[in-house]
Design a protein around this motif. Structure first.
Motif, mmCIF file in Angstrom:
data_model
loop_
_atom_site.group_PDB
_atom_site.id
_atom_site.type_symbol
_atom_site.label_atom_id
_atom_site.label_comp_id
_atom_site.label_asym_id
_atom_site.label_seq_id
_atom_site.Cartn_x
_atom_site.Cartn_y
_atom_site.Cartn_z
ATOM 1 N N CYS A 116 0.831 -1.201 0.000
ATOM 2 C CA CYS A 116 0.000 0.000 0.000
ATOM 3 C C CYS A 116 0.868 1.255 0.000
ATOM 4 C CB CYS A 116 -0.939 0.009 1.190
ATOM 5 S SG CYS A 116 -2.269 -1.192 1.060
ATOM 6 N N ASN A 117 1.925 1.247 0.813
ATOM 7 C CA ASN A 117 2.828 2.394 0.865
ATOM 8 C C ASN A 117 3.536 2.603 -0.468
ATOM 9 O OD1 ASN A 117 2.181 2.955 3.508
ATOM 10 N ND2 ASN A 117 3.929 1.877 4.366
ATOM 11 N N LEU A 118 3.949 1.519 -1.103
ATOM 12 C CA LEU A 118 4.597 1.632 -2.411
ATOM 13 C C LEU A 118 3.625 2.191 -3.442
ATOM 14 C CD1 LEU A 118 6.660 -1.684 -2.569
ATOM 15 C CD2 LEU A 118 7.549 0.637 -2.335
ATOM 16 N N GLY A 119 2.402 1.696 -3.417
ATOM 17 C CA GLY A 119 1.392 2.186 -4.345
ATOM 18 C C GLY A 119 1.106 3.658 -4.158
ATOM 19 N N GLU A 120 1.043 4.081 -2.910
ATOM 20 C CA GLU A 120 0.806 5.491 -2.610
ATOM 21 C C GLU A 120 1.965 6.349 -3.106
ATOM 22 O OE1 GLU A 120 0.504 8.029 1.438
ATOM 23 O OE2 GLU A 120 -0.851 6.314 1.301
ATOM 24 N N GLY A 121 3.185 5.865 -2.933
ATOM 25 C CA GLY A 121 4.360 6.604 -3.415
ATOM 26 C C GLY A 121 4.353 6.739 -4.920
ATOM 27 N N LEU A 122 3.996 5.670 -5.614
ATOM 28 C CA LEU A 122 3.925 5.721 -7.072
ATOM 29 C C LEU A 122 2.855 6.699 -7.525
ATOM 30 C CD1 LEU A 122 4.301 1.945 -7.966
ATOM 31 C CD2 LEU A 122 5.979 3.752 -8.337
ATOM 32 N N TYR A 123 1.718 6.685 -6.848
ATOM 33 C CA TYR A 123 0.637 7.619 -7.174
ATOM 34 C C TYR A 123 1.112 9.062 -6.999
ATOM 35 C CZ TYR A 123 -3.630 10.345 -6.633
ATOM 36 O OH TYR A 123 -4.590 11.303 -6.757
ATOM 37 N N GLU A 124 1.766 9.341 -5.863
ATOM 38 C CA GLU A 124 2.240 10.697 -5.597
ATOM 39 C C GLU A 124 3.299 11.121 -6.607
ATOM 40 O OE1 GLU A 124 3.353 10.851 -1.479
ATOM 41 O OE2 GLU A 124 1.299 10.548 -0.819
ATOM 42 N N ASP A 125 4.189 10.211 -7.003
ATOM 43 C CA ASP A 125 5.195 10.527 -8.014
ATOM 44 C C ASP A 125 4.530 10.866 -9.340
ATOM 45 O OD1 ASP A 125 7.250 10.082 -6.223
ATOM 46 O OD2 ASP A 125 7.788 8.120 -7.029
ATOM 47 N N GLY A 126 3.525 10.085 -9.703
ATOM 48 C CA GLY A 126 2.797 10.337 -10.945
ATOM 49 C C GLY A 126 2.051 11.656 -10.902
ATOM 50 N N LEU A 127 1.474 11.955 -9.767
ATOM 51 C CA LEU A 127 0.753 13.213 -9.595
ATOM 52 C C LEU A 127 1.705 14.395 -9.727
ATOM 53 C CD1 LEU A 127 -2.034 14.395 -8.964
ATOM 54 C CD2 LEU A 127 -1.472 14.209 -6.553
ATOM 55 N N MET A 128 2.862 14.300 -9.097
ATOM 56 C CA MET A 128 3.855 15.380 -9.188
ATOM 57 C C MET A 128 4.333 15.551 -10.625
ATOM 58 S SD MET A 128 5.560 17.833 -7.974
ATOM 59 C CE MET A 128 5.883 17.893 -6.242
ATOM 60 N N LYS A 129 4.596 14.435 -11.305
ATOM 61 C CA LYS A 129 5.042 14.506 -12.704
ATOM 62 C C LYS A 129 3.996 15.198 -13.557
ATOM 63 C CE LYS A 129 6.638 11.721 -16.554
ATOM 64 N NZ LYS A 129 6.791 10.394 -17.111
ATOM 65 N N GLY A 130 2.741 14.854 -13.347
ATOM 66 C CA GLY A 130 1.664 15.484 -14.099
ATOM 67 C C GLY A 130 1.572 16.973 -13.834
ATOM 68 N N LYS A 131 1.725 17.365 -12.578
ATOM 69 C CA LYS A 131 1.680 18.785 -12.233
ATOM 70 C C LYS A 131 2.828 19.550 -12.892
ATOM 71 C CE LYS A 131 -0.671 18.722 -7.778
ATOM 72 N NZ LYS A 131 -0.567 19.138 -6.366
ATOM 73 N N LEU A 132 4.012 18.940 -12.901
ATOM 74 C CA LEU A 132 5.173 19.592 -13.509
ATOM 75 C C LEU A 132 5.000 19.725 -15.015
ATOM 76 C CD1 LEU A 132 8.034 17.916 -11.467
ATOM 77 C CD2 LEU A 132 7.306 20.319 -11.343
ATOM 78 N N GLU A 133 4.446 18.700 -15.649
ATOM 79 C CA GLU A 133 4.202 18.769 -17.091
ATOM 80 C C GLU A 133 3.184 19.854 -17.415
ATOM 81 O OE1 GLU A 133 3.100 14.807 -18.234
ATOM 82 O OE2 GLU A 133 5.158 14.078 -18.108
ATOM 83 N N LEU A 134 2.119 19.926 -16.621
ATOM 84 C CA LEU A 134 1.102 20.958 -16.806
ATOM 85 C C LEU A 134 1.708 22.342 -16.611
ATOM 86 C CD1 LEU A 134 -1.827 21.897 -17.175
ATOM 87 C CD2 LEU A 134 -2.160 21.500 -14.737
ATOM 88 N N ALA A 135 2.490 22.502 -15.562
ATOM 89 C CA ALA A 135 3.123 23.792 -15.284
ATOM 90 C C ALA A 135 4.030 24.202 -16.439
ATOM 91 C CB ALA A 135 3.927 23.712 -13.984
ATOM 92 N N LEU A 136 4.787 23.281 -16.973
ATOM 93 C CA LEU A 136 5.689 23.599 -18.077
ATOM 94 C C LEU A 136 4.904 24.054 -19.304
ATOM 95 C CD1 LEU A 136 8.498 23.785 -19.230
ATOM 96 C CD2 LEU A 136 8.398 21.331 -19.727
ATOM 97 N N GLU A 137 3.818 23.372 -19.623
ATOM 98 C CA GLU A 137 3.000 23.776 -20.773
ATOM 99 C C GLU A 137 2.401 25.163 -20.551
ATOM 100 O OE1 GLU A 137 2.839 22.283 -23.779
ATOM 101 O OE2 GLU A 137 4.375 21.006 -22.873
ATOM 102 N N MET A 138 1.957 25.426 -19.332
ATOM 103 C CA MET A 138 1.409 26.746 -19.025
ATOM 104 C C MET A 138 2.474 27.824 -19.177
ATOM 105 S SD MET A 138 -0.986 25.793 -15.729
ATOM 106 C CE MET A 138 -1.742 27.410 -15.551
ATOM 107 N N LEU A 139 3.680 27.534 -18.697
ATOM 108 C CA LEU A 139 4.782 28.496 -18.827
ATOM 109 C C LEU A 139 5.119 28.750 -20.282
ATOM 110 C CD1 LEU A 139 7.064 27.193 -15.944
ATOM 111 C CD2 LEU A 139 5.845 29.388 -15.995
ATOM 112 N N LYS A 140 5.133 27.697 -21.080
ATOM 113 C CA LYS A 140 5.414 27.836 -22.512
ATOM 114 C C LYS A 140 4.366 28.701 -23.199
ATOM 115 C CE LYS A 140 7.914 23.493 -23.226
ATOM 116 N NZ LYS A 140 7.839 22.151 -23.858
ATOM 117 N N ASP A 141 3.134 28.655 -22.696
ATOM 118 C CA ASP A 141 2.049 29.465 -23.259
ATOM 119 C C ASP A 141 2.041 30.889 -22.710
ATOM 120 O OD1 ASP A 141 1.144 27.434 -24.881
ATOM 121 O OD2 ASP A 141 -0.533 26.874 -23.590
#
Length: 66
Positions: free
Chosen positions: A13-38
């Protein structure tokens, strides 16, 4: 369930939660980068992605956007 089984389940469960949080952070960073580019203002990017302004500034610097 044995104590060992409970420990294994908790670890999974802890590993799954960590993977989820890593994926969430990656998604936020990708979104932020696209917004900055715009050309979206740094403060607005931080507000909408819920990332700190310092992270947004660093992301913009790393990608030569500021």
């Amino acid at each position: 369930m044995t104590q060992e089984g409970e420990g294994d389940l908790k670890l999974m469960c802890n590993l799954g939660e960590g993977l989820y949080e890593d994926g969430l952070m990656k998604g936020k960073l990708e979104l932020a980068l696209e917004m900055l580019k715009d050309g979206v203002d740094l403060e607005k990017v931080a507000k909408y992605t819920r990332l700190s302004l310092s992270i947004i500034k660093e992301l913009a610097k790393q990608n030569k956007l500021i």
